[in-house]
Structure formats: C-alpha cells, structure tokens
Motif scaffolding. Sequence first.
Motif, PDB file in Angstrom:
ATOM      1  N   LYS A  10       0.762  -1.005  -0.007  1.00 50.61           N
ATOM      2  CA  LYS A  10       0.002  -0.072  -0.044  1.00 50.61           C
ATOM      3  C   LYS A  10       1.034   1.104   0.055  1.00 50.61           C
ATOM      4  N   ASN A  11       0.239   2.404  -0.785  1.00 48.80           N
ATOM      5  CA  ASN A  11       0.846   3.570  -0.412  1.00 48.80           C
ATOM      6  C   ASN A  11      -0.298   4.612  -0.298  1.00 48.80           C
ATOM      7  N   SER A  12       0.050   5.927  -0.564  1.00 52.12           N
ATOM      8  CA  SER A  12      -1.038   6.833  -0.183  1.00 52.12           C
ATOM      9  C   SER A  12      -2.478   6.854  -0.858  1.00 52.12           C
ATOM     10  N   ARG A  13      -2.359   6.070  -2.233  1.00 49.43           N
ATOM     11  CA  ARG A  13      -3.265   6.047  -2.974  1.00 49.43           C
ATOM     12  C   ARG A  13      -4.041   4.792  -3.297  1.00 49.43           C
ATOM     13  N   VAL A  14      -3.348   3.576  -3.138  1.00 51.52           N
ATOM     14  CA  VAL A  14      -3.873   2.348  -3.661  1.00 51.52           C
ATOM     15  C   VAL A  14      -3.509   1.305  -2.452  1.00 51.52           C
ATOM     16  N   ARG A  15      -4.086   0.272  -2.399  1.00 53.68           N
ATOM     17  CA  ARG A  15      -3.709  -0.995  -1.738  1.00 53.68           C
ATOM     18  C   ARG A  15      -3.711  -2.223  -2.875  1.00 53.68           C
ATOM     19  N   LEU A  16      -2.840  -2.991  -2.801  1.00 52.36           N
ATOM     20  CA  LEU A  16      -2.661  -4.206  -3.580  1.00 52.36           C
ATOM     21  C   LEU A  16      -2.731  -5.203  -2.647  1.00 52.36           C
ATOM     22  N   ARG A  17      -3.700  -6.437  -2.892  1.00 47.15           N
ATOM     23  CA  ARG A  17      -3.642  -7.669  -2.153  1.00 47.15           C
ATOM     24  C   ARG A  17      -4.023  -8.845  -3.134  1.00 47.15           C
ATOM     25  N   PRO A  18      -3.721  -9.975  -2.818  1.00 48.54           N
ATOM     26  CA  PRO A  18      -4.064 -11.104  -3.772  1.00 48.54           C
ATOM     27  C   PRO A  18      -5.640 -10.997  -4.344  1.00 48.54           C
ATOM     28  N   LEU A  19      -5.594 -11.145  -5.571  1.00 48.06           N
ATOM     29  CA  LEU A  19      -7.210 -11.128  -6.348  1.00 48.06           C
ATOM     30  C   LEU A  19      -7.746 -12.640  -5.563  1.00 48.06           C
ATOM     31  N   ALA A  20      -8.896 -12.175  -5.233  1.00 46.42           N
ATOM     32  CA  ALA A  20      -9.890 -13.017  -4.632  1.00 46.42           C
ATOM     33  C   ALA A  20     -11.095 -13.599  -5.430  1.00 46.42           C
ATOM     34  N   PRO A  21     -11.691 -14.765  -5.151  1.00 44.70           N
ATOM     35  CA  PRO A  21     -12.918 -15.279  -6.013  1.00 44.70           C
ATOM     36  C   PRO A  21     -14.156 -14.361  -5.739  1.00 44.70           C
ATOM     37  N   THR A  22     -14.014 -13.649  -4.845  1.00 46.91           N
ATOM     38  CA  THR A  22     -15.408 -12.643  -4.560  1.00 46.91           C
ATOM     39  C   THR A  22     -15.166 -11.461  -5.176  1.00 46.91           C
ATOM     40  N   ASP A  23     -13.990 -11.062  -5.683  1.00 44.91           N
ATOM     41  CA  ASP A  23     -13.779  -9.800  -5.996  1.00 44.91           C
ATOM     42  C   ASP A  23     -14.931  -9.244  -7.285  1.00 44.91           C
ATOM     43  N   PHE A  24     -15.074  -8.102  -7.299  1.00 46.10           N
ATOM     44  CA  PHE A  24     -16.206  -7.608  -8.407  1.00 46.10           C
ATOM     45  C   PHE A  24     -17.394  -8.314  -8.282  1.00 46.10           C
ATOM     46  N   GLU A  25     -17.868  -8.712  -7.242  1.00 48.12           N
ATOM     47  CA  GLU A  25     -19.321  -9.256  -7.232  1.00 48.12           C
ATOM     48  C   GLU A  25     -20.376  -8.075  -7.435  1.00 48.12           C
ATOM     49  N   ASP A  26     -19.827  -6.896  -6.855  1.00 54.39           N
ATOM     50  CA  ASP A  26     -20.753  -5.692  -6.542  1.00 54.39           C
ATOM     51  C   ASP A  26     -20.230  -4.963  -7.616  1.00 54.39           C
ATOM     52  N   ARG A  27     -19.222  -5.130  -8.645  1.00 52.20           N
ATOM     53  CA  ARG A  27     -19.092  -4.248  -9.781  1.00 52.20           C
ATOM     54  C   ARG A  27     -19.183  -4.968 -11.115  1.00 52.20           C
ATOM     55  N   GLY A  46     -17.907 -10.630 -19.948  1.00 52.37           N
ATOM     56  CA  GLY A  46     -19.075 -10.509 -20.463  1.00 52.37           C
ATOM     57  C   GLY A  46     -20.252 -10.940 -19.748  1.00 52.37           C
ATOM     58  N   ASP A  47     -20.192 -12.115 -18.758  1.00 51.38           N
ATOM     59  CA  ASP A  47     -21.424 -12.322 -17.828  1.00 51.38           C
ATOM     60  C   ASP A  47     -20.682 -12.490 -16.664  1.00 51.38           C
ATOM     61  N   ALA A  48     -21.788 -13.010 -15.736  1.00 45.54           N
ATOM     62  CA  ALA A  48     -21.267 -13.378 -14.293  1.00 45.54           C
ATOM     63  C   ALA A  48     -20.590 -15.107 -14.476  1.00 45.54           C
ATOM     64  N   VAL A  49     -20.858 -15.696 -15.401  1.00 45.16           N
ATOM     65  CA  VAL A  49     -20.159 -16.959 -15.794  1.00 45.16           C
ATOM     66  C   VAL A  49     -18.823 -16.641 -16.192  1.00 45.16           C
ATOM     67  N   GLY A  50     -18.422 -15.564 -17.107  1.00 46.97           N
ATOM     68  CA  GLY A  50     -17.486 -15.517 -17.563  1.00 46.97           C
ATOM     69  C   GLY A  50     -16.410 -14.626 -16.402  1.00 46.97           C
ATOM     70  N   LEU A  51     -16.997 -14.136 -15.655  1.00 51.74           N
ATOM     71  CA  LEU A  51     -16.314 -13.296 -14.567  1.00 51.74           C
ATOM     72  C   LEU A  51     -15.919 -14.385 -13.604  1.00 51.74           C
ATOM     73  N   ALA A  52     -16.603 -15.473 -13.200  1.00 43.31           N
ATOM     74  CA  ALA A  52     -16.159 -16.372 -12.408  1.00 43.31           C
ATOM     75  C   ALA A  52     -14.963 -17.423 -13.259  1.00 43.31           C
ATOM     76  N   THR A  56     -11.429 -17.596 -11.546  1.00 44.21           N
ATOM     77  CA  THR A  56     -10.802 -18.859 -11.363  1.00 44.21           C
ATOM     78  C   THR A  56      -9.504 -19.239 -12.000  1.00 44.21           C
ATOM     79  N   GLU A  57      -9.419 -18.780 -13.332  1.00 45.93           N
ATOM     80  CA  GLU A  57      -8.096 -18.903 -14.064  1.00 45.93           C
ATOM     81  C   GLU A  57      -7.263 -18.103 -13.355  1.00 45.93           C
ATOM     82  N   ALA A  58      -7.314 -17.055 -12.785  1.00 43.50           N
ATOM     83  CA  ALA A  58      -6.202 -16.055 -12.162  1.00 43.50           C
ATOM     84  C   ALA A  58      -5.717 -16.881 -10.995  1.00 43.50           C
ATOM     85  N   GLY A  59      -6.709 -17.566 -10.288  1.00 45.56           N
ATOM     86  CA  GLY A  59      -6.258 -18.040  -8.904  1.00 45.56           C
ATOM     87  C   GLY A  59      -5.549 -19.528  -9.399  1.00 45.56           C
ATOM     88  N   GLN A  60      -5.889 -19.983 -10.523  1.00 45.74           N
ATOM     89  CA  GLN A  60      -4.997 -21.210 -10.719  1.00 45.74           C
ATOM     90  C   GLN A  60      -3.569 -20.885 -11.288  1.00 45.74           C
TER      91      GLN A  60
END
Length: 198
Positions: A10-27, A46-52, A56-60
């Motif tokens: 983290k710095n004064s503007r952003v924080r980085l942490r490992p990408l999680a399977p629940t990220d972007f659910e509200d976005r 494209g859609d919720a299935v593509g987001l999942a 998943t691919e990022a985690g793998q």
Amino acid sequence: MDCSRCITLKNSRVRLRPLAPTDFEDRQAVIFDPEIWRYTITPSPGDAVGLAAYLTEAGQAREKGVRYPFAIIDRASGRVVGSTSYGSFAVEDKRLETGGTWISRDFQRPGLNRAAKHLLLQYAFGELGCERVELKTDARNWQSREALQRMGATEEGTLRSHCLTQGGRRRDSVYFGMLKPEWDGLLLSVFREFDARG
C-alpha cells in the motif's frame, strides 16, 4: 517468486492484495464494460459466468506459480477498482514482468495506475531483488504507451505478430523496461507523491 505468499502492498493512493474469487461481485456492470478490455489479450468476461471463469483462471495461475494477480483497491473509496499482475518470472536473471492491468473507467483518473505501478516496482526492485522489470502493451494502445513513458519506462522495441489477442487477431507488442539503477531516480521524480508506508 513465491506465489503462495500473501503479499499486500500500500501507498497513499492504493492498496494491492491477492485477487480473490469474490472480487467484483458488486461491480459486475463495470467489469463487463468492453472498453476497459479493448487492448487486453483476455476479452471482457461478458457475464457472471465469464467473470467466475476469469477469477478462477487467475487463481489457478497463481497456484501454478506462473502469475501473481492482485486486486487494486482505491484507498479513498475502499473499492476494488481493477487488477494487475506479476508474471514471466525469470528468477536466475532477476527479472519479471508487470502486466495484465485494467482499471474501471470510473476510476481512471490521473495517478491511480501510476500508484499501483509504484507498489509493484518498489516491491520488485526492493523485496524481490530484481535487476529488471518489463512491461508490454498492444502497439495500438497509445494511451498505455504514453503512460508508461511518463512513468519513466524506456521503450525498447516492438515484437511484431507477437501473440494472439481477442478475436484470433495477432498483435504487435511494444516492450518497455525499467532497470534497478534507474529506480532511485524515479522514486524521487515520477513516483515522489506516493508515501510507500501508506
């Protein structure tokens, strides 16, 4: 690079942490915006299935040790606004690549991407002991090319017909690099506004 580690920066503007399977659910409406994926190798989910599938691919990829994907969190709002990664690890050569970066258009205001790059570069040159960090972009993406130059990266050349991109098209990739001896100067100039202690 030990991809099993939980790295939070983290710095004064952003924080980085490992990408999680629940990220972007509200976005989801934001992440499905095709414009932010225009020049990426990976198309919009494209859609919720593509987001999942994307998450998943990022985690793998992290589990296999070939990529370390981060969530980018805007500290002012506390929201996950994009993603960026380490990859192309060359441990013996003390080299890696940062890339796979995208940021929601409503957060593409000046400085946020640079703040995320500041953290990635500082950790790479400091904690990981890298001598070189590489960055690349689609040759057609002039906005990205100009941003990398403003950050102090040196344009090193174009690899023609470098890789497949969306729609089966072959793209030219422009490579940029930063070297460890250049980093101290960039910290005092391009990245001076960010407090690494956050």
